[in-house]
Design an enzyme around this catalytic site. Sequence first.
Site, PDB file in Angstrom:
ATOM      1  N   THR A  54       3.369  -0.803  20.526  1.00  0.00           N
ATOM      2  CA  THR A  54       4.618  -0.054  20.384  1.00  0.00           C
ATOM      3  C   THR A  54       4.298   1.436  20.352  1.00  0.00           C
ATOM      4  OG1 THR A  54       5.287  -1.899  18.971  1.00  0.00           O
ATOM      5  CG2 THR A  54       6.761   0.022  19.036  1.00  0.00           C
ATOM      6  N   LYS A  73       0.808  -1.233   0.000  1.00  0.00           N
ATOM      7  CA  LYS A  73       0.000   0.000   0.000  1.00  0.00           C
ATOM      8  C   LYS A  73       0.841   1.282   0.000  1.00  0.00           C
ATOM      9  CE  LYS A  73      -4.113  -2.107   2.020  1.00  0.00           C
ATOM     10  NZ  LYS A  73      -5.210  -1.985   3.005  1.00  0.00           N
ATOM     11  N   ALA A 111      -3.411   1.461  16.573  1.00  0.00           N
ATOM     12  CA  ALA A 111      -3.344   2.596  15.640  1.00  0.00           C
ATOM     13  C   ALA A 111      -2.031   2.648  14.866  1.00  0.00           C
ATOM     14  CB  ALA A 111      -3.556   3.902  16.397  1.00  0.00           C
ATOM     15  N   TYR A 122     -12.943 -10.093  10.586  1.00  0.00           N
ATOM     16  CA  TYR A 122     -14.250 -10.673  10.240  1.00  0.00           C
ATOM     17  C   TYR A 122     -14.196 -12.192  10.162  1.00  0.00           C
ATOM     18  CZ  TYR A 122     -11.963 -10.427   5.727  1.00  0.00           C
ATOM     19  OH  TYR A 122     -11.041 -10.539   4.711  1.00  0.00           O
TER      20      TYR A 122
HETATM   21  P1  ATR Z   1      -0.557  -3.863   9.133  1.00  0.00           P
HETATM   22  O1  ATR Z   1       0.390  -2.708   9.308  1.00  0.00           O
HETATM   23  O2  ATR Z   1      -0.381  -4.604   7.874  1.00  0.00           O
HETATM   24  O3  ATR Z   1      -1.982  -3.489   9.398  1.00  0.00           O
HETATM   25  P2  ATR Z   1       0.816  -5.018  11.353  1.00  0.00           P
HETATM   26  O4  ATR Z   1       2.065  -4.304  11.045  1.00  0.00           O
HETATM   27  O5  ATR Z   1       0.935  -6.471  11.688  1.00  0.00           O
HETATM   28  O6  ATR Z   1      -0.249  -4.972  10.194  1.00  0.00           O
HETATM   29  O7  ATR Z   1       0.131  -4.229  12.529  1.00  0.00           O
HETATM   30  C1  ATR Z   1      -1.101  -4.516  13.028  1.00  0.00           C
HETATM   31  C2  ATR Z   1      -1.299  -3.918  14.392  1.00  0.00           C
HETATM   32  O8  ATR Z   1      -1.459  -5.026  15.267  1.00  0.00           O
HETATM   33  C3  ATR Z   1      -0.143  -3.091  14.964  1.00  0.00           C
HETATM   34  O9  ATR Z   1      -0.698  -2.013  15.657  1.00  0.00           O
HETATM   35  C4  ATR Z   1       0.534  -4.058  15.903  1.00  0.00           C
HETATM   36  O10 ATR Z   1       1.199  -3.439  17.014  1.00  0.00           O
HETATM   37  P3  ATR Z   1       2.730  -2.945  16.915  1.00  0.00           P
HETATM   38  O11 ATR Z   1       2.700  -1.662  16.166  1.00  0.00           O
HETATM   39  O12 ATR Z   1       3.166  -2.815  18.303  1.00  0.00           O
HETATM   40  O13 ATR Z   1       3.462  -4.046  16.174  1.00  0.00           O
HETATM   41  C5  ATR Z   1      -0.641  -4.815  16.409  1.00  0.00           C
HETATM   42  N1  ATR Z   1      -0.301  -6.100  16.998  1.00  0.00           N
HETATM   43  C6  ATR Z   1       0.123  -7.203  16.361  1.00  0.00           C
HETATM   44  N2  ATR Z   1       0.286  -8.203  17.252  1.00  0.00           N
HETATM   45  C7  ATR Z   1      -0.020  -7.703  18.473  1.00  0.00           C
HETATM   46  C8  ATR Z   1      -0.070  -8.245  19.793  1.00  0.00           C
HETATM   47  N3  ATR Z   1       0.261  -9.531  20.027  1.00  0.00           N
HETATM   48  N4  ATR Z   1      -0.439  -7.431  20.798  1.00  0.00           N
HETATM   49  C9  ATR Z   1      -0.787  -6.159  20.569  1.00  0.00           C
HETATM   50  N5  ATR Z   1      -0.792  -5.580  19.348  1.00  0.00           N
HETATM   51  C10 ATR Z   1      -0.410  -6.345  18.305  1.00  0.00           C
END
Ligand code: ATR
Length: 307
Positions: free
Chosen positions: A172, A83, A146, A251
């Site tokens: 994070t 994207k 977010a 979903y």
């Molecule tokens: P994308 O950017 O493609 O939507 P992603 O990089 O995997 O997918 O991020 C998805 C969200 O899920 C992020 O906010 C991620 O948190 P981080 O920014 O800290 O990585 C969150 N996320 C993924 N696994 C998580 C977990 N086990 N606990 C809390 N948040 C999680």
Amino acid sequence: MKYFTIDQLSALNEGHEKPVRFVVIGNPVKHSLSPQLHQPALDELGEEARYVRVEVEEGKVGEAFQKLYEAGIRGINVTVPHKLEALEACEFVDPAAKSMGAVNTIVFDQNGKKTGFNTDGPGFARAIREEFSVDLGDLKVVVIGAGGGAGRAIATQCVIENCSQVILANRTLEKLAPMKDQLSKLVHREDLEGPRDRIETIALSDPALEEAIESSELIINTTSVGLKASDPSPFPSRWVEPHHLVYDTIYNPARTRLLREAQAQGARIANGLSLLIHQGALSLEYWLNRDVPLAVMRQGVKNALKD
Ligand code: ATR
């Protein structure tokens, strides 16, 4: 054929009367539900067009756009992980998509020049109206996750819609500071709540998240937590109260642990199916310049999820 690669474009229309006109690109792309969403709508509208998946390697998105245009493609959906690269490959980018840092819809003009849009944000606003009969802009929101791609698009839309409170929560925390700076530039209405900042950031592990959730009307999960049936809720769901609206962008499964527990707490809930449908419908509206049959798209996805 589950998907094509860029090297297979000459075979796109072999054995078919209707040409491929629309595609989704991604990597991997074979699980994308976009064909099941769009093809029934194209058929219902009597469009002489097919919609297929095309796998594209990272770093090759711009090149792929050119080859797809030359192969007769008139509209492209873009999914993970392309994207941002798609945004950078466009000649024109819608300002909202620029703020979201991501493009999921490409429209070609007559000369093959590309305009990039992001229908995830506006699709989310439509989904909220459909699910809860309220305008997103009238709600105080907290976006859990977010810092991810979907989270950023949705948080940006909340700011564009003038939500009086947008709390950005992420595992994070560091990812949120630059985002808050960028989103603050979009704020064009003075704070309705007094001097407090409309956009706040908080770590998922911060105990103050409980209060942030309590002060919100709409809780949105945009993390990937919940995709596996064994996943926990992304935050303690005992914090959900009956006055809350809870939207999970996941979903499949249809009811994550968060949604099940939020409903048990008396909250109104909705899953990400409506977002999937509305973001797709908006793409199709950009390409075809006409209203599209939502019910047919919904049925198409529901059938695909049953398989
Ligand atoms: P994308 O950017 O493609 O939507 P992603 O990089 O995997 O997918 O991020 C998805 C969200 O899920 C992020 O906010 C991620 O948190 P981080 O920014 O800290 O990585 C969150 N996320 C993924 N696994 C998580 C977990 N086990 N606990 C809390 N948040 C999680």
